[in-house]
Design a protein around this motif. Structure first.
Motif: not given
Lengths: 425, 322
Positions: A321-323, A325, A328-329, A332, A360-362, A379-380, A382
């Motif tokens: 999850y660290a990777l 993450q 996810f960041n 773009y 998890k959506a933003a 929209l991103r 995971a």
């Protein structure tokens, strides 16, 4: 005339067609150059050239066709720029903006100069392979004719364009591409280099001329309204199409994800499975690969999305999850715009559940300062349904309404699902 | 019976430089070496003044026609002969002399919680410091492993600990030097323990803030919460270092640490504000992702999510993000 054709024919038999083609090119250039102009945009206070393009006379009333992107400064900063027209015989006169079509990158301008005639439009079908002669002022080097080939309409394009095999260069934008009979088949608009160039089909010129009753100058206020109206109508057109049916999906790892959801998109994929790496990644992305020129600094009207699927190899969930993450960041695909064009982004973030998938959506939007009512949307999301695998998806919509951004974000998220494992590991 | 007096020669900051018991009068004061109180001050005359007792046994200061005179503080009146009562402060040349009676009442001893506090005992203990140090290094390695996409060899693991392994003793060493100068003892071990504890504190706070931001789907990244928490840890560490490095009271050290922390908060807030004025195309969503078991917030349907995203536009329209 007959003898000339015969002459050409006999040369063709000898394998020496070039002089014949050259004669034709020469004839077209000399016959039509008085209907072709250079469009200059000048910085108002100094009178220095800020940009040049080309144009051609397209109506008996003397309306001149050029590209929207040639005269965009007159729309966005009418106080800072003015335009003028230079004819092939060296006459110079100020121009004013009459109408434009930002979606097809066309504009109509007018001057007080008299012209002896105008070019006719070829809106009917044209055979692939037909010779096309493009005229303009490349790199401000004077009036130039370029020979090339008509290669049909682009198959997968959000904005209809003719594929022209010939060298277009900056400065030729807005100039006409003529068939052998002198009719305009398209307007020079863009190039991908190496003879791959693009023309705006003449039917869009015809449509623009048809809705332009006279040579009345377009006021700054009317120009802004027109820009806003056209862009909002344009995004509504393709977003509505995408919203009308469930999005086509494709498999990525254990997930069903939006695939090539429209014919105007181009999709690519790649994978990273390297020894010594603890995470395998498979990436798919689709893009309109086409956008609209709004101003020197801002582009709009594109759609792009990307899925990054990650699987951890022999690592615990915390390390995965660290990777994940970091994925996810990741940066773009930026939409070109500057501070004077758009606000900064604001986001809404939450957990979203659809079927067996939790995300998890933003959703992030930024407001156009240039065109009221339009936003860039990102929209991103995971997936959060497995300890050591997951999918990060990023959707980018350039220049949509807030409503469409939210509706499409929902539609997009609803198209994801979890399937069975696709491969034996 | 002659009153016993104590003369205190003060330094420029008012601390006692030399303390002399006076039990034989008269007492001569001056720069010359035959005096009872020898003042090493070039503004003091060789035979500057004399302290004697009058008929009633009261102490009297007599100026011996000195070049620069003798003054009684705080009024700074020049005197030639002056009876002294109780406590007196005299100025001769550039030197201050405080005269007190030998029966001067000193305040009771102040409690020193440095030695009594269990935390302090633990800090001063080598094993405690070693444990804190190793814990900090361990967390550093863990963090490094977590964020690396590569299979790591033991050598790489060790290498990742090196920067902190060096930085912590260096940091503690600098504080030990400060301690040596001001508190006359290096206290290297407690300084190392404090530095290690601060690293551990930062790590734990950061982790806690991240998990919180993820679990409850905070609308902002944990960075801000972490910044504030980090400043609290920094203030605590500074308090610890200063307590060992100086002889200041806990109250003064506490205020100093608090003010330093407040200044840091202010600076962070200012730089945040400055950053907000810059144009950016970054996406300001909270980027924390943790294993699914920590997703404690309620998940919404895509429809609900899209509906609640209506809150974005009013924020954009307020102009705050322009």
């Amino acid at each position: 005339m007959h003898r000339l054709r015969l002459f050409c024919f006999s040369l063709l038999l000898l394998g020496l067609a070039a002089p014949c083609a050259a004669a034709q090119t020469q004839k077209i250039f000399s016959r039509y150059q008085d209907r072709i102009v250079q469009v200059r945009i000048l910085e108002a206070s100094s009178g220095a050239k800020a940009g040049v393009g080309s144009g051609f006379v397209a109506s008996p009333s003397g309306l001149i066709v050029t590209n929207y992107h040639v005269i965009a400064d007159l729309v966005h900063k009418p106080a800072h720029y003015r335009g003028e027209v230079l004819t092939a015989d060296g006459r110079l006169a100020p121009l004013h903006l009459v109408n434009f079509d930002v979606v097809h990158d066309l504009a109509l301008v007018a001057t007080d100069l008299p012209f002896r005639g105008h070019l006719l439009l070829a809106t009917g079908p044209v055979a692939v392979g037909e010779r096309v002669y493009s005229i303009g002022t490349p790199l401000d080097l004077g009036f130039t004719i370029v020979e090339g080939t008509y290669n049909g309409l682009l198959q997968h394009s959000l904005y209809e364009k003719i594929h022209f095999t010939g060298s277009l260069n900056p400065g030729m934008s807005g100039g006409p591409a003529l068939l052998g009979d002198g009719r305009v088949v398209g307007v020079n608009v863009a190039t991908a280099g190496n003879q791959v160039s693009f023309l705006v089909p003449a039917r869009h010129v015809a449509a623009l001329l048809a809705r332009t009753p006279d040579r009345t100058p377009l006021t700054a206020e009317a120009a802004r309204r027109l820009l806003s109206h056209d862009l909002i109508a344009n995004q509504a057109r393709y977003v509505e199409t995408l919203l009308a049916t469930p999005l086509a999906t494709t498999r990525l790892g254990e997930y069903q994800v939006p695939g090539r959801i429209a014919s105007f998109l181009r999709c690519w994929g790649d994978a990273r499975r390297e020894p010594g790496q603890v995470v395998e990644q498979v990436t798919q992305q689709c893009s309109s690969e086409d956008d609209l020129y709004l101003s020197r600094t801002q582009q709009t009207g594109m759609i792009h999305y990307q899925h990054d699927y990650s699987v951890g190899r022999n690592i615990n969930r915390f390390r995965f999850y660290a990777l994940y993450q970091a994925q996810f960041n990741q940066p773009y695909e930026k939409i070109p715009a500057e501070r004077e064009d758009v606000s900064r982004f604001a986001c809404h973030t939450d957990f979203v559940r659809h079927g067996s998938l939790t995300f998890k959506a933003a959703l992030c939007l930024r407001r156009y300062k240039t065109v009221p009512g339009l936003y860039d949307a990102v929209l991103r999301a995971a997936t959060l349904n497995a300890p050591t695998r997951g999918l990060v998806t990023t959707l980018i919509l350039g220049g949509v309404t807030e409503d469409n951004a939210r509706r499409f974000a929902r539609h997009y998220l609803e198209s994801f699902s979890e399937g069975s494992r696709p491969w034996n590991r | 019976m002659e009153p016993l007096m104590v003369a205190e020669v003060l330094d420029k900051s008012g601390r006692v430089h030399e303390r002399l018991r006076l039990d034989h009068f008269p007492v001569s004061i001056g720069r010359a070496y035959h005096n009872d109180i020898i003042l090493d001050d070039e503004f003091v005359s060789p035979d500057h003044a004399r302290l004697e007792l009058d008929e009633t046994g009261q102490p009297v200061i007599v100026d011996l026609a000195s070049d620069n005179g003798t003054f009684l503080l705080p009024a700074l009146t020049r005197i030639t002969r002056q009876p002294l009562a109780g406590e007196s402060l005299l100025r001769l040349g550039h030197t201050l002399i405080r005269l007190r009676r030998a029966d001067f009442q000193v305040p009771p001893a102040r409690r020193d919680n440095l030695g009594l506090n269990p935390a302090t005992r633990w800090l001063t203990h080598s094993a405690g410091a070693a444990l804190t140090y190793m814990l900090a290094l361990g967390l550093m390695v863990l963090e490094h492993v977590q964020s690396s996409a590569e299979v790591m060899s033991p050598q790489q693991l060790l290498a990742s600990a090196v920067p902190l392994a060096v930085a912590l003793p260096v940091w503690a060493g600098v504080w030990a030097l400060v301690s040596r100068s001001f508190a006359h003892h290096a206290y290297f071990v407690p300084h190392l323990a404090i530095a290690g504890a601060a690293v551990v504190g930062f790590f734990l706070l950061d982790t806690a803030a991240q998990y919180y931001a993820f679990a409850f789907s905070a609308q902002m990244s944990a960075d801000l919460v972490f910044e504030v928490a980090a400043i609290v840890v920094a203030a605590a560490a500074l308090y610890g270092h200063l307590r060992f490095a100086t002889l200041l009271t806990p109250r003064v050290v506490g205020v100093t640490a608090f003010l330093s922390a407040a200044a840091l908060v202010g600076m962070a807030a200012l730089s945040d504000y400055a950053a907000q004025q810059e144009f950016s195309d970054e996406l300001p969503y909270p980027g924390e992702l943790k294993p699914p078991a920590f997703a404690l917030g309620k998940a919404k349907s895509p429809a609900r999510f899209a509906e609640e995203a209506r809150t974005i536009v009013p924020r954009l329209d307020s102009g705050a993000l322009d």
